[in-house]
Structure formats: C-alpha cells, structure tokens
Write a protein that holds these residues in place. Structure first.
Motif, PDB file in Angstrom:
ATOM      1  N   SER A  67      -6.256   1.528  -2.630  1.00 57.87           N
ATOM      2  CA  SER A  67      -5.339   2.673  -2.721  1.00 57.87           C
ATOM      3  C   SER A  67      -6.115   3.944  -2.424  1.00 57.87           C
ATOM      4  O   SER A  67      -7.350   3.945  -2.433  1.00 57.87           O
ATOM      5  CB  SER A  67      -4.759   2.762  -4.132  1.00 57.87           C
ATOM      6  N   SER A  68      -5.374   5.042  -2.213  1.00 57.21           N
ATOM      7  CA  SER A  68      -6.054   6.311  -1.952  1.00 57.21           C
ATOM      8  C   SER A  68      -6.841   6.752  -3.179  1.00 57.21           C
ATOM      9  O   SER A  68      -7.884   7.389  -3.056  1.00 57.21           O
ATOM     10  CB  SER A  68      -5.046   7.382  -1.539  1.00 57.21           C
ATOM     11  N   ALA A  69      -6.347   6.391  -4.368  1.00 53.11           N
ATOM     12  CA  ALA A  69      -7.074   6.754  -5.594  1.00 53.11           C
ATOM     13  C   ALA A  69      -8.423   6.029  -5.646  1.00 53.11           C
ATOM     14  O   ALA A  69      -9.427   6.599  -6.084  1.00 53.11           O
ATOM     15  CB  ALA A  69      -6.241   6.416  -6.818  1.00 53.11           C
ATOM     16  N   GLU A 125       1.369   3.991  -3.111  1.00 53.92           N
ATOM     17  CA  GLU A 125       1.054   5.417  -2.912  1.00 53.92           C
ATOM     18  C   GLU A 125       2.263   6.286  -3.271  1.00 53.92           C
ATOM     19  O   GLU A 125       2.127   7.317  -3.924  1.00 53.92           O
ATOM     20  CB  GLU A 125       0.629   5.685  -1.462  1.00 53.92           C
ATOM     21  N   ARG A 129      -5.070  11.492   0.528  1.00 55.97           N
ATOM     22  CA  ARG A 129      -4.908  10.456   1.554  1.00 55.97           C
ATOM     23  C   ARG A 129      -3.630   9.625   1.414  1.00 55.97           C
ATOM     24  O   ARG A 129      -3.287   8.860   2.313  1.00 55.97           O
ATOM     25  CB  ARG A 129      -6.119   9.513   1.555  1.00 55.97           C
ATOM     26  N   GLY A 130      -2.939   9.759   0.271  1.00 52.69           N
ATOM     27  CA  GLY A 130      -1.785   8.895   0.010  1.00 52.69           C
ATOM     28  C   GLY A 130      -0.675   9.025   1.039  1.00 52.69           C
ATOM     29  O   GLY A 130      -0.199   8.022   1.587  1.00 52.69           O
ATOM     30  N   LEU A 142       0.833  -1.207   0.000  1.00 51.09           N
ATOM     31  CA  LEU A 142       0.000   0.000   0.000  1.00 51.09           C
ATOM     32  C   LEU A 142       0.870   1.260   0.000  1.00 51.09           C
ATOM     33  O   LEU A 142       0.697   2.155  -0.835  1.00 51.09           O
ATOM     34  CB  LEU A 142      -0.920  -0.018   1.225  1.00 51.09           C
ATOM     35  N   GLY A 164     -10.738   7.791  -3.357  1.00 52.36           N
ATOM     36  CA  GLY A 164     -11.205   9.014  -4.009  1.00 52.36           C
ATOM     37  C   GLY A 164     -12.324   8.727  -5.003  1.00 52.36           C
ATOM     38  O   GLY A 164     -13.323   9.451  -5.056  1.00 52.36           O
ATOM     39  N   PRO A 222     -11.942  14.091  -2.478  1.00 48.73           N
ATOM     40  CA  PRO A 222     -11.511  12.840  -3.117  1.00 48.73           C
ATOM     41  C   PRO A 222     -10.002  12.595  -3.045  1.00 48.73           C
ATOM     42  O   PRO A 222      -9.568  11.449  -3.187  1.00 48.73           O
ATOM     43  CB  PRO A 222     -11.986  12.995  -4.572  1.00 48.73           C
ATOM     44  N   LEU A 271      -1.559   7.660   4.460  1.00 51.81           N
ATOM     45  CA  LEU A 271      -1.550   6.188   4.485  1.00 51.81           C
ATOM     46  C   LEU A 271      -0.107   5.661   4.548  1.00 51.81           C
ATOM     47  O   LEU A 271       0.167   4.672   5.233  1.00 51.81           O
ATOM     48  CB  LEU A 271      -2.278   5.622   3.261  1.00 51.81           C
TER      49      LEU A 271
END
Lengths: 147, 120
Positions: free
Chosen positions: B62-64, A56, A116-117, A52, B67, A113, A120
């Motif tokens: 994933s964050s994508a 990212e 967050r990457g 993860l 989103g 949206p 995380l």
C-alpha cells in the motif's frame, strides 16, 4: 452522486454497505468485494490491482475524509460482473481537489512519505471519478478496456 | 501482560540484519505503524546498520507501506547505515516502478545478491 454514465451500470444494480469509520470495519465491504472477484474468476493480477485501489480509497476515506472519527460512516456501493467492477466510496468529510495534489513521481517529491494513494488508484483502475465536493470516489475496472 | 507478537523475523548473516515479514498480510494498513516502529527500534539499536528487507513473504503493498519504507530509509541514511530490498515479486516491483521508488531504493533480485553487494 449517481454512477457515472460511462461506467455502464445503473445505480439500482449496486449493492450498498454502510460501516462505521474505522479501518477494521472497512474490511467488511473489502472482503465482500474480494470474494465476489474470486467467484467471478478474476485472475491474480486483476485482484491485486483492484484490492490495491480499493484499500487506498478506503484508507483515504477513513483517515483524510472522515478524519479517523469513528462516529462518522463510510458508504460503499459496488457491483462485480465477470469483466467489470464498479466501486464507489463516500465519506462524510469536506472533500478535496485531486488536481491540486502534488505529483509524487516528480524528482523533488520522490522521498516524501505521503501522497501516492490517489496516483496508485489511477494507475491500477480503468477510470476514476470524484464528485464535485471530493468526498466520493467512483472506480471502474474494465478488463476489456484495459486489454 | 502478553507482549504483542512480532511482525518481523530478524536474522543475522555476515554482519547484515536480514528481516523477513512474519505473515503475508503485514503490509496492510492496520499493521504498518507497528512494523515501522519495530524496524525503527532495530535501526536505533545499531548505528551504521546494514539492513536487508526480504520481501519473499509479501504479496500485497500500500502507499502507507511505501511511506513507512521511505521514512525508514531516511533514518538509516542519517545514521550512516544502508538499506537494501530483495525478493520483491513482479506485481509489487511494478508498484515501485509506477511510483518511481525503484530509483530511491536499492533493490536486488534475491537475498544472496544483496548480501554479496553489502559485503563486496
């Protein structure tokens, strides 16, 4: 940037892979690292966490750092040991200041949206460091420190 | 010209569109945009849609992808529809908790529980 001292690894121990700046090409170093994790007996939970954070970081480097420019390159350095993984990713962009990113878990940002990457990466790795410019990230996963 | 293969398996159950992901890698960055577009087309085709996303085939996130789900949720709410998620494994639910998105999405243990709430 050299490997941060408290990561406990010498630069000479790291494997370096340079790839064109596309998400597809970024899969090559990712698969190498994931194979090394399997070979070293990492459990499902640790692999989930590292994968993860790695994805990212690679996505950020390709899209935000190198602005999706396929003529730029990504430099990935890594070392997988039985209890410790070090991964560094450098792009050719101008960098950014991680401290200035809004907190994506704040109530007012919960429905945005994006953004967050990075949080995380911090949540799933033991330590994260950026170089001063902000175009190179170092990530450490240390199973003993995580407990 | 050959049509690109769908990333989604869509079924109808008791007035609800139940969507599963066709393979485990679907939420990786390369496919997310296509999945988002496919889901948006589904939402646009049915005002007031009741949509259940079943995550039982999903073992990575994933964050994508988060989103994409947030954007989809907004679009569904704007059209007086409703989105629920189910069958999220422990590791992926942890991602929702860390990001506090378990407060944004209506998450159920399994599809049956979600369908019961839709039709309550």
């Amino acid at each position: 940037m050299r490997c941060p001292e408290d990561f406990g690894v010498a630069d000479s121990e790291l494997t370096e892979i340079v790839v064109p700046n596309t998400l597809r090409d970024a899969k090559t170093p990712e698969e190498r690292i994931l194979q090394d994790l399997q070979r070293n007996g990492y459990d499902e939970q640790a692999i989930f966490a590292i994968k993860l954070a790695l994805e990212e970081a690679l996505t950020n480097a390709v899209k935000h750092g190198n602005q999706n420019d396929p003529n730029r390159q990504l430099t990935i350095r890594f070392l997988v040991q039985p209890r410790q993984v070090v991964i560094a990713i450098r792009d050719e962009g101008v960098g950014f200041t991680p401290e200035l990113l809004p907190d994506p878990t704040a109530d007012e940002n919960l429905e945005l949206p994006n953004g967050r990457g990075i949080m995380l990466m911090f949540a799933y790795m033991t330590r994260i460091r950026f170089n001063d410019a902000g175009n190179e990230v170092w990530m450490l996963k240390d199973l003993d420190e995580d407990g | 010209m050959e049509q690109p293969a769908s990333h989604l398996i869509i079924k109808r159950a008791e007035g609800v569109s139940v969507v599963e992901f066709a393979d485990r890698k679907i939420l990786e960055e390369l496919s997310i945009q296509e999945i988002g577009e496919e889901l948006e087309r589904l939402v646009e085709s049915e005002p007031g849609i009741k949509l259940l996303l079943n995550f039982r085939n999903v073992d990575h996130l994933s964050s994508a992808a988060l989103g994409m789900l947030i954007t989809l949720n907004k679009k569904i709410n704007e059209r007086s529809g409703s989105l629920k998620l189910s069958d999220i494994n422990r590791q992926i639910f942890e991602v929702f908790k860390i990001t506090r998105l378990n407060r944004v999405f209506d998450i159920h243990e399994n599809a049956e529980a979600a369908l019961n709430v839709f039709n309550a």
